[in-house]
Each structure stands twice: as structure tokens, then as C-alpha cells.
Scaffold this motif. Structure first.
Motif, PDB file in Angstrom:
ATOM      1  N   LEU A  20      30.040  51.849   5.243  1.00 37.48           N
ATOM      2  CA  LEU A  20      30.494  51.073   6.394  1.00 37.48           C
ATOM      3  C   LEU A  20      29.730  49.756   6.501  1.00 37.48           C
ATOM      4  O   LEU A  20      30.301  48.710   6.800  1.00 37.48           O
ATOM      5  CB  LEU A  20      30.290  51.879   7.679  1.00 37.48           C
ATOM      6  N   GLY A  21      28.426  49.819   6.257  1.00 39.91           N
ATOM      7  CA  GLY A  21      27.606  48.623   6.380  1.00 39.91           C
ATOM      8  C   GLY A  21      28.000  47.530   5.414  1.00 39.91           C
ATOM      9  O   GLY A  21      28.110  46.354   5.792  1.00 39.91           O
ATOM     10  N   PHE A  22      28.245  47.890   4.158  1.00 40.42           N
ATOM     11  CA  PHE A  22      28.608  46.882   3.168  1.00 40.42           C
ATOM     12  C   PHE A  22      30.006  46.321   3.426  1.00 40.42           C
ATOM     13  O   PHE A  22      30.289  45.162   3.131  1.00 40.42           O
ATOM     14  CB  PHE A  22      28.501  47.463   1.759  1.00 40.42           C
ATOM     15  N   THR A  23      30.871  47.166   3.980  1.00 41.19           N
ATOM     16  CA  THR A  23      32.188  46.663   4.387  1.00 41.19           C
ATOM     17  C   THR A  23      32.032  45.644   5.509  1.00 41.19           C
ATOM     18  O   THR A  23      32.681  44.587   5.501  1.00 41.19           O
ATOM     19  CB  THR A  23      33.083  47.828   4.857  1.00 41.19           C
ATOM     20  N   ALA A  24      31.167  45.952   6.463  1.00 40.51           N
ATOM     21  CA  ALA A  24      30.943  45.038   7.588  1.00 40.51           C
ATOM     22  C   ALA A  24      30.329  43.721   7.121  1.00 40.51           C
ATOM     23  O   ALA A  24      30.635  42.655   7.661  1.00 40.51           O
ATOM     24  CB  ALA A  24      30.040  45.698   8.625  1.00 40.51           C
TER      25      ALA A  24
END
Length: 356
Positions: free
Chosen positions: A96-100
Motif C-alpha cells: 500500500l505504501g509504495f502504491t501511495a
């Protein structure tokens, strides 16, 4: 301030962030498109071998999936010394973090990974943020070192002033940051004095916040003084960056008529990575294309319109494929575990598990 006023203020800040970020991205996009032979780009797209590009794209996706997996997995080695947490939870937060990071402006997504994991586990938010900062600083130093090493072996005729300047700026940012992290870990009082004598002269509130954050780095450094975890983290980092360069080289070699070898592509990657560390618009649009063209310009004569057109198409294709590999897993995690975004994520997770 009323609740509605607070919400409006928050919305205004978000809108302002997107506005500033979009302007930065548009500026870099203008730099990348300036002088681009658009007629040649259209001609190239009209006559391109899309079967060849498809095969090359599949090769890229296969290799870059390994790259992205290594990027996600390596955070486990920094997080584990902070406390008990499941590998799947760390991987979900990372995904999720890298997508964000690629979707939110000004690299605000950097905060998502530690926030999501702290809400869904018992790990301290300050320690998790510290591990993310340490990871980013180490990446910055590794990539900057790679760039200077590559430039020391450069035999081409293109000017290297831009690449060297970008490397020097990155070094001036990441080297002091690493020194401060080490001081915060080994000489906590020194770090407090340095912050107080610098930032404290500007704002005592800012100095207090930064000082508290630096103290949290003590937790983040636990993994780096553990030889086993550090060795595994560095091995995963080596896999991450080597497959990153390999994926782009495979796409170029299989899909385009550009003569760039693997070591040269590593140089291009270093220039690109330093460029996309610049806070800009969503999806890093603009600075991705500009710094990719600057890196390839060291090895490809961009004055030749046919070559410049291929470089432009290559840059956009790499960007799109990377986004797909990064964003699709994030969307899948979000669909499978929407409770991860909630402030009470641990309770929401328990409820969802009980319902199942």
C-alpha cells in the motif's frame, strides 16, 4: 476551529499540495518535451513492431516484479527488531505504501507505510518512520555512489555536468542525513544540541518535533546493528537495484534499436532515481520522463530525431509498466483488506477475521 472548518482547511491543504505538485510535474514535463521531434515520435509509433514491444514488455514486467518484490520484502529486516509482527502484515503495508508513493503528490506517500503498519500492529509509529527514513537514506547513498562510480568509467562524449550536479545535490542531502541518524543513535545528546542550535533558532516547536523524531531513529537503527538483519537487508537491496536496471535494459535491448549496455543502463537508472526523489506530481509524471531522457542522453545522441523519438517512447513505456506493477498489487490489497486505512485497524481487522 469547528469540525467543518477543520475539514475545509484540510481539504484546502490537500488541494494546495496537488496544485503545487502538478506545477512541478508540468515544469519537468515541459523540459522533457521541449525540442522533442513529435513528427518523428508519431512516425515511430505508426511503424513500430508491436509484437516485439509486447515481448519486451512482458520481459520487463517479469523482471520488475522480482524487483518490486525485493523492495517490499527487504523492509521486513528493518522492522523485525522493533517487535513481533507478521510478514504478511509488513508486506501489505509496504504494498500500500509504495502504491501511495507513486499516486500521491510531493512524495507524501512515504508516510503511508509506517502509519498503516503502526495502526495494524503494536509497533511504534516513530520507530517505523525511522526505518523508512533510514531505508530511503541508504538507498540515496547507494544510488549516489553508483552514479559517481559510473561517471568515473564514462567514455562517452556527452556532457556529464548535469548528472554530476544531480549526484552532488543528492550527496549533500543524504550524507548529512545519515550522519545525523548515526549521531542520534550513538550520541543522543549531541543530536539534541545540534538540532537546538540550528532549527531551534528558527522555531522551538520545529526543533522539538525534529528532536523527537531523531530519538525515534534509535529504534530504526536496531536492525542496522544486527549483523544478520543488516546482511539480509543489503542482499535484498542488491537484488532490488540490480533487477531494476536489468528490467529496463531488457526492455531496451528487446524492444528498441538503441545501443546501451547493462552498465550504462545502471548509470541511467542512477540519474533517474535521483530525479524521481524530487517531490513532484502524482505518479511522478514529468520528472520521470525528464530524468530518464537526461540519463539516456549520456549514451544516445538525442540530436538524431529517430533516436530521440525512441528514447521518449521508451521513457513513457517504462513509466507505465512500472506503475502497473506497483499499483495493481496495491489495489488488490486495498480490496482484500480495506480496514488497513482505518485508525482502529487492529480492531477492524479482528472484526473482519471474526466475521470470516
Amino acid at each position: 476551529m469547528t469540525q467543518s472548518g477543520s475539514k475545509m482547511s484540510g481539504a484546502a491543504r490537500i488541494a494546495g499540495s496537488f496544485g503545487v505538485a502538478s506545477l512541478i510535474g508540468l515544469f519537468f514535463l515541459w523540459l522533457a518535451a521541449r525540442g522533442l521531434p513529435l513528427d518523428e515520435v508519431r512516425a515511430y509509433l505508426a511503424s513500430a513492431d508491436y509484437g516485439r514491444l509486447g515481448v519486451a514488455s512482458l520481459a520487463f514486467v517479469a523482471i520488475y516484479t522480482i524487483c518490486h518484490g525485493a523492495r517490499i520484502w527487504r523492509w521486513n529486516y528493518l522492522v523485525r527488531p522493533l517487535g513481533d509482527v507478521s510478514t504478511s502484515m509488513v508486506n501489505q503495508a509496504c504494498t500500500l505504501g509504495f502504491t501511495a508513493i507513486v499516486l500521491l503528490p510531493l512524495r507524501l506517500g512515504e508516510f503511508v507505510r509506517p502509519v498503516v503498519l503502526s495502526r495494524s500492529s503494536s509497533l511504534p509509529a516513530s520507530g517505523l518512520l525511522a526505518t523508512a527514513v533510514v531505508e530511503r537514506v541508504m538507498d540515496g547513498l547507494i544510488i549516489t555512489g553508483l552514479l559517481f562510480l559510473a561517471l568515473s568509467t564514462y567514455q562517452g562524449e556527452a556532457p556529464v555536468a548535469f548528472a554530476r550536479g544531480a549526484g552532488l545535490i543528492a550527496l549533500m542531502i543524504f550524507l548529512p542525513a545519515m550522519i545525523m541518524c548515526i549521531i542520534a543513535y550513538t550520541r543522543r545528546h549531541w543530536a539534541e544540541v545540534i538540532v537546538e542550535q540550528t532549527l531551534g533558532r528558527v522555531s522551538s516547536k520545529l526543533a522539538s518535533g525534529v528532536s523527537g523524531l531523531l530519538m525515534g531513529f534509535v529504534e530504526g537503527f536496531k536492525s542496522l546493528v544486527d549483523g544478520q538483519n543488516l546482511g539480509r537487508f543489503l542482499a535484498a537491496t542488491a537484488l532490488y537495484w540490480s533487477t531494476n536496471a536489468l528490467s529496463m535494459w531488457a526492455l531496451l535491448a528487446l524492444g528498441f534499436d538503441l545501443e546501451v549496455n547493462l552498465w550504462e543502463m545502471a548509470t541511467v537508472m542512477a540519474v533517474l532515481v535521483i530525479g524521481i526523489m524530487v517531490p513532484a506530481g502524482p505518479a511522478m509524471a514529468g520528472n520521470f520522463e525528464f530524468f530518464m531522457s537526461q540519463g539516456l542522453g549520456l549514451f544516445v545522441d538525442l540530436e538524431v530525431s529517430l533516436l530521440a523519438a525512441q528514447v521518449a517512447v521508451f521513457a513513457v513505456l517504462v513509466h507505465v509498466l512500472q506503475l502497473l506493477v506497483i499499483v495493481l498489487p496495491g489495489a488488490w490489497v486495498m480490496a482484500r483488506a480495506p480496514w488497513l486505512w482505518r485508525r482502529d485497524a487492529r480492531r477492524a481487522r479482528a472484526s473482519a477475521t471474526g466475521a470470516d
